[in-house]
Design a protein around this motif. Sequence first.
Motif, PDB file in Angstrom:
ATOM      1  N   LEU A 196       5.793  11.013 -10.013  1.00 12.35           N
ATOM      2  CA  LEU A 196       4.409  10.816  -9.570  1.00 12.35           C
ATOM      3  C   LEU A 196       4.058   9.336  -9.492  1.00 12.35           C
ATOM      4  O   LEU A 196       3.412   8.880  -8.544  1.00 12.35           O
ATOM      5  CB  LEU A 196       3.447  11.543 -10.513  1.00 12.35           C
ATOM      6  CG  LEU A 196       3.431  13.069 -10.426  1.00 12.35           C
ATOM      7  CD1 LEU A 196       2.555  13.654 -11.537  1.00 12.35           C
ATOM      8  CD2 LEU A 196       2.930  13.528  -9.063  1.00 12.35           C
ATOM      9  N   ILE A 200       3.052   7.375  -6.064  1.00 12.22           N
ATOM     10  CA  ILE A 200       1.795   6.637  -5.962  1.00 12.22           C
ATOM     11  C   ILE A 200       2.052   5.193  -5.541  1.00 12.22           C
ATOM     12  O   ILE A 200       1.328   4.617  -4.714  1.00 12.22           O
ATOM     13  CB  ILE A 200       1.023   6.686  -7.302  1.00 12.22           C
ATOM     14  CG1 ILE A 200       0.520   8.110  -7.555  1.00 12.22           C
ATOM     15  CG2 ILE A 200      -0.149   5.708  -7.298  1.00 12.22           C
ATOM     16  CD1 ILE A 200      -0.019   8.326  -8.953  1.00 12.22           C
ATOM     17  N   TYR A 201       3.116   4.596  -6.081  1.00  5.65           N
ATOM     18  CA  TYR A 201       3.489   3.223  -5.721  1.00  5.65           C
ATOM     19  C   TYR A 201       3.860   3.145  -4.228  1.00  5.65           C
ATOM     20  O   TYR A 201       3.419   2.239  -3.515  1.00  5.65           O
ATOM     21  CB  TYR A 201       4.656   2.762  -6.587  1.00  5.65           C
ATOM     22  CG  TYR A 201       5.160   1.377  -6.259  1.00  5.65           C
ATOM     23  CD1 TYR A 201       4.422   0.247  -6.600  1.00  5.65           C
ATOM     24  CD2 TYR A 201       6.386   1.201  -5.622  1.00  5.65           C
ATOM     25  CE1 TYR A 201       4.880  -1.030  -6.307  1.00  5.65           C
ATOM     26  CE2 TYR A 201       6.852  -0.078  -5.326  1.00  5.65           C
ATOM     27  CZ  TYR A 201       6.104  -1.182  -5.661  1.00  5.65           C
ATOM     28  OH  TYR A 201       6.560  -2.441  -5.373  1.00  5.65           O
ATOM     29  N   TYR A 248       0.719   3.519  -2.173  1.00  4.84           N
ATOM     30  CA  TYR A 248      -0.043   2.259  -2.204  1.00  4.84           C
ATOM     31  C   TYR A 248       0.529   1.253  -1.216  1.00  4.84           C
ATOM     32  O   TYR A 248      -0.206   0.630  -0.443  1.00  4.84           O
ATOM     33  CB  TYR A 248      -0.019   1.695  -3.622  1.00  4.84           C
ATOM     34  CG  TYR A 248      -0.423   0.233  -3.714  1.00  4.84           C
ATOM     35  CD1 TYR A 248      -1.761  -0.139  -3.640  1.00  4.84           C
ATOM     36  CD2 TYR A 248       0.558  -0.752  -3.866  1.00  4.84           C
ATOM     37  CE1 TYR A 248      -2.124  -1.479  -3.718  1.00  4.84           C
ATOM     38  CE2 TYR A 248       0.196  -2.086  -3.946  1.00  4.84           C
ATOM     39  CZ  TYR A 248      -1.136  -2.458  -3.863  1.00  4.84           C
ATOM     40  OH  TYR A 248      -1.484  -3.779  -3.930  1.00  4.84           O
TER      41      TYR A 248
END
Length: 306
Positions: A19, A23-24, A27
Amino acid sequence: MIDFLSNALRPIKNILFTLVFFIYDLYRFLKYSGMLKRDHAQRDFRLIKIYHALEKSLAYRRQKKGAGKLVEHLLLMYLGPNMKNKSFSEKVAEDVLNEFNDKEKINSKKEDEPSLGGAIAYSLELMRKGVLEIPEDFFFSRYSIREFDGVRIGSDKIIRAIELASKAPSSCNRQPWFTYHLDDRKLISKVLCIQGGANGFVETIPNLVVISVDLRAYDTAVERYQGWIDGGMYGMSFVYACHSLGLGTCCLNWAKNTSDEKKLRSLLPIKKEHSVLMMVGVGLPFSEFKVCHSKRTPISEKNIRI
């Protein structure tokens, strides 16, 4: 008891890390892709995507009436009137546009003519110039080399391999890849210490190529993973290009966590909008050496329908 808890918690740990990495990646895609903003480079990639659609229209044997008109209008909007200091992509776009408005050019235009873009007259005879007499000799003679003689390969050969690899296909012909070439042995050792997959032969690698993809090339949500596809095809093309030039290679993956990526970026001047995909060690092997050899899984076991 400790081992039991460790094994029981490992799946949860893996899920949490997955996760975090997702998310990285999200982004970075939102920040650097052309989906939410457009700088000059992002505009160029969008321009390529548009003019390539017009090129495809020009390449069909039979064109439908009015085909490409909407794309032509969009391209005119992007180019604007009387532009100065044009980028390479803008110059190509203008050539494509001119050819679209003078389709008779295609019938006489040859591959070696100076036009930057559009369509060319081609033939089966020309295509067959690339046919290998015994393709098995080429493809089956490539192995991953893990022991080089240590002699540095000249940048001219690396550049030639990059030029050959640049013919790799990519989504809408955007060519989003970017190649970093290292030939400093100390720097290579530091980089591969982070990579961690070249233990045992780091000191013999004279040249290292870091292959990345420019996130600015992509401007829609469905293209969130397209860079890995485009960059992967380029990476394989680079490896085969090196093989065609008599250079040995070893692909080194970059499946690393975010902290390792930050360490790599602290060592190399990797642009913030570039995502690292893989590394390739390049050099010459000794006159005699060993390679890993295991039979490929038979295609009959790969659920391939023929």
